[in-house]
Design a protein around this motif. Sequence first.
Motif, PDB file in Angstrom:
ATOM      1  N   SER A 219      33.134 -46.577 -50.766  1.00  0.00           N
ATOM      2  CA  SER A 219      33.412 -47.395 -51.957  1.00  0.00           C
ATOM      3  C   SER A 219      32.113 -47.852 -52.629  1.00  0.00           C
ATOM      4  O   SER A 219      32.099 -48.163 -53.812  1.00  0.00           O
ATOM      5  CB  SER A 219      34.274 -48.611 -51.584  1.00  0.00           C
ATOM      6  N   ILE A 222      30.921 -44.145 -54.478  1.00  0.00           N
ATOM      7  CA  ILE A 222      31.774 -43.251 -55.282  1.00  0.00           C
ATOM      8  C   ILE A 222      31.548 -43.490 -56.773  1.00  0.00           C
ATOM      9  O   ILE A 222      31.346 -44.625 -57.223  1.00  0.00           O
ATOM     10  CB  ILE A 222      33.269 -43.411 -54.904  1.00  0.00           C
ATOM     11  N   LYS A 224      32.108 -41.108 -60.860  1.00  0.00           N
ATOM     12  CA  LYS A 224      32.702 -39.893 -61.434  1.00  0.00           C
ATOM     13  C   LYS A 224      31.896 -38.655 -61.059  1.00  0.00           C
ATOM     14  O   LYS A 224      32.411 -37.552 -61.074  1.00  0.00           O
ATOM     15  CB  LYS A 224      32.884 -40.024 -62.951  1.00  0.00           C
ATOM     16  N   PHE A 227      33.286 -37.986 -57.331  1.00  0.00           N
ATOM     17  CA  PHE A 227      34.711 -38.219 -57.059  1.00  0.00           C
ATOM     18  C   PHE A 227      35.357 -36.964 -56.438  1.00  0.00           C
ATOM     19  O   PHE A 227      36.056 -37.032 -55.433  1.00  0.00           O
ATOM     20  CB  PHE A 227      35.404 -38.573 -58.383  1.00  0.00           C
ATOM     21  N   THR A 256      38.483 -46.183 -54.166  1.00  0.00           N
ATOM     22  CA  THR A 256      38.272 -46.440 -55.601  1.00  0.00           C
ATOM     23  C   THR A 256      38.651 -47.881 -55.954  1.00  0.00           C
ATOM     24  O   THR A 256      38.008 -48.501 -56.790  1.00  0.00           O
ATOM     25  CB  THR A 256      39.067 -45.444 -56.479  1.00  0.00           C
ATOM     26  N   SER A 259      35.819 -49.978 -55.007  1.00  0.00           N
ATOM     27  CA  SER A 259      34.623 -49.718 -55.818  1.00  0.00           C
ATOM     28  C   SER A 259      34.592 -50.618 -57.044  1.00  0.00           C
ATOM     29  O   SER A 259      33.533 -50.825 -57.645  1.00  0.00           O
ATOM     30  CB  SER A 259      34.580 -48.251 -56.269  1.00  0.00           C
ATOM     31  N   LYS A 261      35.834 -49.858 -59.799  1.00  0.00           N
ATOM     32  CA  LYS A 261      35.760 -49.012 -61.001  1.00  0.00           C
ATOM     33  C   LYS A 261      37.177 -48.574 -61.392  1.00  0.00           C
ATOM     34  O   LYS A 261      37.752 -47.678 -60.778  1.00  0.00           O
ATOM     35  CB  LYS A 261      34.846 -47.805 -60.745  1.00  0.00           C
ATOM     36  N   LEU A 264      38.100 -44.908 -61.951  1.00  0.00           N
ATOM     37  CA  LEU A 264      38.226 -44.086 -60.741  1.00  0.00           C
ATOM     38  C   LEU A 264      39.566 -44.344 -60.044  1.00  0.00           C
ATOM     39  O   LEU A 264      40.220 -43.411 -59.572  1.00  0.00           O
ATOM     40  CB  LEU A 264      37.084 -44.380 -59.770  1.00  0.00           C
ATOM     41  N   LEU A 265      39.968 -45.604 -59.989  1.00  0.00           N
ATOM     42  CA  LEU A 265      41.251 -45.950 -59.366  1.00  0.00           C
ATOM     43  C   LEU A 265      42.393 -45.285 -60.130  1.00  0.00           C
ATOM     44  O   LEU A 265      43.311 -44.714 -59.538  1.00  0.00           O
ATOM     45  CB  LEU A 265      41.424 -47.480 -59.332  1.00  0.00           C
ATOM     46  N   ALA A 268      42.476 -41.651 -59.268  1.00  0.00           N
ATOM     47  CA  ALA A 268      42.983 -41.448 -57.898  1.00  0.00           C
ATOM     48  C   ALA A 268      44.510 -41.577 -57.871  1.00  0.00           C
ATOM     49  O   ALA A 268      45.200 -40.797 -57.210  1.00  0.00           O
ATOM     50  CB  ALA A 268      42.336 -42.448 -56.946  1.00  0.00           C
TER      51      ALA A 268
END
Length: 295
Positions: A219, A222, A224, A227, A256, A259, A261, A264-265, A268
């Motif tokens: 975390s 990570i 982009k 990823f 994510t 993280s 972010k 990103l979540l 995911a």
Amino acid sequence: MPSYIFGKIELDDTQLKKDLEIVKGFPRISEEYDEFGTGVWINNSLWNASQDATDTMYRDFDYPAKQTEYGRQLPYISKLVTENFNLEYLKMVRTRNLIDGMVIPHKDFVELNKPKNQYFRVFVPLEDNRHAFHSDEDNVFQMKKGEIWFLDAAIDHAAVNFSIESRIFLCLDFAFPGDFHPSEIFTNKALYNEQIKPTIAKREQLKPEAVEHMIQSLSQIIDKYNFKDILFMLSKIHFYKDVSVSAAYDWLEEITRRSGKEELLDKAQKLRKYMIEKRDLGERFSINDWKELTV
Ligand SMILES: [Fe+2]
């Protein structure tokens, strides 16, 4: 229902070798589902809906499959198919090869219309490769040359070849109009045999504290830019550690989330839905495209 073995064909190595040389000369065609894989992943259509060898998409249709120009170039494999399998419900035949690569955990048929138990996908390995594995919700296993396997593509599954050696399989897709018994795919029902022992991989335990440590560490890094690397790395773990085939998606979501972010979540969560929950026919999802987060 998880994957299982239900027959074995004796293969003629001399004739098979000639056909496999031809298969290895077929060009790699860009795939309908390239986003599921890394490495060299090759599908060549030998029989399909359109008779077009470049058509690799499995879909519903209500007539027998037609042989493509690739299929016609393979005399031994053609004989193997027509002599052993019931062509009435056969919808597609492909040779598949996966070299130095992986198909990440996913479900097939989620975009199709018939009840899932009417689709019956059969694999017959044409080459052995001790570095290649398949997995489903129950096990990690190896399919051996000539074995006839039902591959339950309607549950979560994945495949890997850790080596740079070839691993050609024959993949036969049947679709039945209603209830059926697996022996109905054969021209000779005596080929049906449930007594053959499958090769199940032994996997190591993975301690919960190791998972927690991994999630927390990843975390922190990570982004982009990695990823996809992290997704593929996480997807490989279940092949040798005793965790579920879809654990990678749980871990990626938590990584994510931690993280902080959002982007990103969001990726995911959408990835998980696309791969193992629901997608529409023709819907595409790109792991690499960060400008457009909705498909
Ligand atoms: Fe699949």
